[in-house]
Design a protein around this motif. Structure first.
Motif, mmCIF file in Angstrom:
data_model
loop_
_atom_site.group_PDB
_atom_site.id
_atom_site.type_symbol
_atom_site.label_atom_id
_atom_site.label_comp_id
_atom_site.label_asym_id
_atom_site.label_seq_id
_atom_site.Cartn_x
_atom_site.Cartn_y
_atom_site.Cartn_z
ATOM 1 N N GLY A 112 -33.224 29.209 -7.801
ATOM 2 C CA GLY A 112 -34.088 27.551 -7.989
ATOM 3 C C GLY A 112 -35.259 26.905 -8.082
ATOM 4 O O GLY A 112 -36.058 29.013 -8.312
ATOM 5 N N MET A 113 -35.890 26.136 -8.756
ATOM 6 C CA MET A 113 -37.019 25.855 -8.723
ATOM 7 C C MET A 113 -38.007 25.767 -7.244
ATOM 8 O O MET A 113 -37.298 24.903 -6.829
ATOM 9 C CB MET A 113 -37.465 25.219 -9.624
ATOM 10 C CG MET A 113 -36.934 25.446 -11.574
ATOM 11 S SD MET A 113 -36.963 24.636 -12.363
ATOM 12 C CE MET A 113 -38.643 24.599 -12.810
ATOM 13 N N HIS A 114 -39.126 26.877 -7.041
ATOM 14 C CA HIS A 114 -39.426 25.746 -6.407
ATOM 15 C C HIS A 114 -40.257 23.734 -6.516
ATOM 16 O O HIS A 114 -40.640 23.411 -7.373
ATOM 17 C CB HIS A 114 -41.251 26.052 -5.934
ATOM 18 C CG HIS A 114 -41.318 26.275 -4.858
ATOM 19 N ND1 HIS A 114 -42.816 25.462 -5.020
ATOM 20 C CD2 HIS A 114 -42.134 27.471 -3.437
ATOM 21 C CE1 HIS A 114 -43.062 25.232 -3.446
ATOM 22 N NE2 HIS A 114 -42.952 26.456 -3.290
ATOM 23 N N ILE A 115 -40.605 23.537 -5.122
ATOM 24 C CA ILE A 115 -40.767 21.668 -5.026
ATOM 25 C C ILE A 115 -42.346 21.070 -5.828
ATOM 26 O O ILE A 115 -42.278 20.204 -6.087
ATOM 27 C CB ILE A 115 -39.932 21.378 -3.817
ATOM 28 C CG1 ILE A 115 -40.214 19.576 -3.706
ATOM 29 C CG2 ILE A 115 -41.789 21.603 -2.803
ATOM 30 C CD1 ILE A 115 -39.036 19.066 -3.963
ATOM 31 N N SER A 116 -42.631 22.337 -5.481
ATOM 32 C CA SER A 116 -43.902 22.104 -6.660
ATOM 33 C C SER A 116 -44.052 21.715 -8.067
ATOM 34 O O SER A 116 -45.017 21.396 -8.435
ATOM 35 C CB SER A 116 -44.796 22.979 -6.386
ATOM 36 O OG SER A 116 -45.288 23.680 -4.755
ATOM 37 N N TYR A 117 -43.314 22.519 -8.754
ATOM 38 C CA TYR A 117 -42.857 21.912 -9.857
ATOM 39 C C TYR A 117 -42.726 20.714 -10.750
ATOM 40 O O TYR A 117 -42.815 19.788 -11.036
ATOM 41 C CB TYR A 117 -41.680 22.793 -10.742
ATOM 42 C CG TYR A 117 -42.569 24.364 -10.867
ATOM 43 C CD1 TYR A 117 -43.577 24.149 -11.600
ATOM 44 C CD2 TYR A 117 -41.640 25.708 -9.860
ATOM 45 C CE1 TYR A 117 -43.756 25.694 -12.185
ATOM 46 C CE2 TYR A 117 -42.440 26.693 -10.404
ATOM 47 C CZ TYR A 117 -43.489 26.906 -11.204
ATOM 48 O OH TYR A 117 -43.741 28.335 -11.447
ATOM 49 N N TYR A 118 -41.621 20.681 -9.581
ATOM 50 C CA TYR A 118 -40.941 18.739 -9.454
ATOM 51 C C TYR A 118 -42.287 17.951 -9.212
ATOM 52 O O TYR A 118 -42.305 16.816 -9.500
ATOM 53 C CB TYR A 118 -39.561 18.666 -7.994
ATOM 54 C CG TYR A 118 -38.557 19.461 -9.158
ATOM 55 C CD1 TYR A 118 -37.560 19.445 -10.319
ATOM 56 C CD2 TYR A 118 -37.978 20.158 -7.646
ATOM 57 C CE1 TYR A 118 -36.376 20.151 -10.097
ATOM 58 C CE2 TYR A 118 -37.106 21.038 -8.318
ATOM 59 C CZ TYR A 118 -36.672 20.666 -9.405
ATOM 60 O OH TYR A 118 -35.082 21.215 -9.743
ATOM 61 N N SER A 119 -43.003 18.009 -7.788
ATOM 62 C CA SER A 119 -43.839 17.431 -7.440
ATOM 63 C C SER A 119 -44.232 16.968 -8.447
ATOM 64 O O SER A 119 -45.650 15.531 -9.280
ATOM 65 C CB SER A 119 -44.716 17.704 -6.523
ATOM 66 O OG SER A 119 -44.919 18.976 -6.442
ATOM 67 N N VAL A 120 -45.800 17.947 -9.307
ATOM 68 C CA VAL A 120 -46.355 18.289 -10.798
ATOM 69 C C VAL A 120 -45.608 16.976 -11.747
ATOM 70 O O VAL A 120 -46.443 16.394 -12.337
ATOM 71 C CB VAL A 120 -47.092 19.587 -10.592
ATOM 72 C CG1 VAL A 120 -47.331 19.108 -12.243
ATOM 73 C CG2 VAL A 120 -47.969 19.882 -9.613
ATOM 74 N N GLY A 121 -44.313 17.735 -11.891
ATOM 75 C CA GLY A 121 -44.422 16.668 -12.942
ATOM 76 C C GLY A 121 -44.269 15.017 -13.207
ATOM 77 O O GLY A 121 -43.980 14.259 -13.774
ATOM 78 N N ILE A 122 -43.373 14.592 -11.053
ATOM 79 C CA ILE A 122 -43.725 13.496 -11.131
ATOM 80 C C ILE A 122 -44.811 13.072 -11.170
ATOM 81 O O ILE A 122 -45.136 11.560 -11.540
ATOM 82 C CB ILE A 122 -42.939 13.511 -9.178
ATOM 83 C CG1 ILE A 122 -40.997 13.490 -10.028
ATOM 84 C CG2 ILE A 122 -43.605 11.480 -9.430
ATOM 85 C CD1 ILE A 122 -41.014 13.847 -8.888
ATOM 86 N N LEU A 123 -45.729 13.643 -10.927
ATOM 87 C CA LEU A 123 -47.538 13.248 -10.843
ATOM 88 C C LEU A 123 -47.730 12.912 -12.374
ATOM 89 O O LEU A 123 -48.864 11.831 -12.888
ATOM 90 C CB LEU A 123 -48.327 14.464 -10.823
ATOM 91 C CG LEU A 123 -49.730 13.839 -9.913
ATOM 92 C CD1 LEU A 123 -49.563 13.065 -8.788
ATOM 93 C CD2 LEU A 123 -49.998 15.130 -9.724
#
Length: 116
Positions: A53-64
Motif C-alpha cells: 500500500g502507498m502512504h497517505i502522504s502521496y495522496y495528499s501531495v497529489g491532491i495539493l
C-alpha cells in the motif's frame, strides 16, 4: 426488394448463430490453476504478497498538486486577457489568497510532513 433484404439478413443471422454455436461447442476451456491468478506470468508461485500500500502522504501531495494546477488553469487566461479591470485583479487576488492560506493550513496541521 424489402422482403429480399429481410430474408438475406435472416440467413446471415442464421449463419452467424451457427458459427457461434460451433465455436462454443468445439472450443477447449483451459483449466485454471492457482498460478493463473498470480501477478507473475512465468508459472512460478510467488513467495510473498506483492502489493504494498502507498502512504497517505502521496495522496495528499497529489491532491495539493491538482488544486494548484487548477489554480494555474484558471489564472493564466486572466493574464492573457489583461488585468485592466479592478474586478479581475480582486478575483485573482482573493482566489490566490484562499489557496495560499489553504497551503499554510496544510503545513501548519502537518499534513505534508513525510515522517509522522
Amino acid at each position: 426488394m424489402l422482403t429480399s433484404l429481410f430474408v438475406m439478413g435472416m440467413v446471415l443471422l442464421g449463419f452467424v448463430g451457427i458459427f457461434a454455436l460451433m465455436a462454443l461447442l468445439f472450443s477447449n476451456e483451459a483449466v485454471s490453476t492457482e498460478c493463473d491468478y498470480s501477478p507473475f506470468e512465468c508459472g512460478v508461485m510467488p513467495f510473498h504478497e506483492t502489493f504494498h500500500g502507498m502512504h497517505i502522504s502521496y495522496y495528499s501531495v497529489g491532491i495539493l498538486f491538482l488544486v494548484f494546477d487548477i489554480e494555474l488553469v484558471i489564472s493564466i487566461p486572466l493574464v492573457f486577457i489583461g488585468l485592466a479591470t479592478t474586478e479581475r485583479v480582486m478575483f485573482w487576488s482573493v482566489f490566490s489568497l484562499i489557496l495560499i492560506m489553504g497551503l499554510f493550513m496544510e503545513i501548519e496541521f502537518g499534513s505534508l510532513d513525510w515522517k509522522q
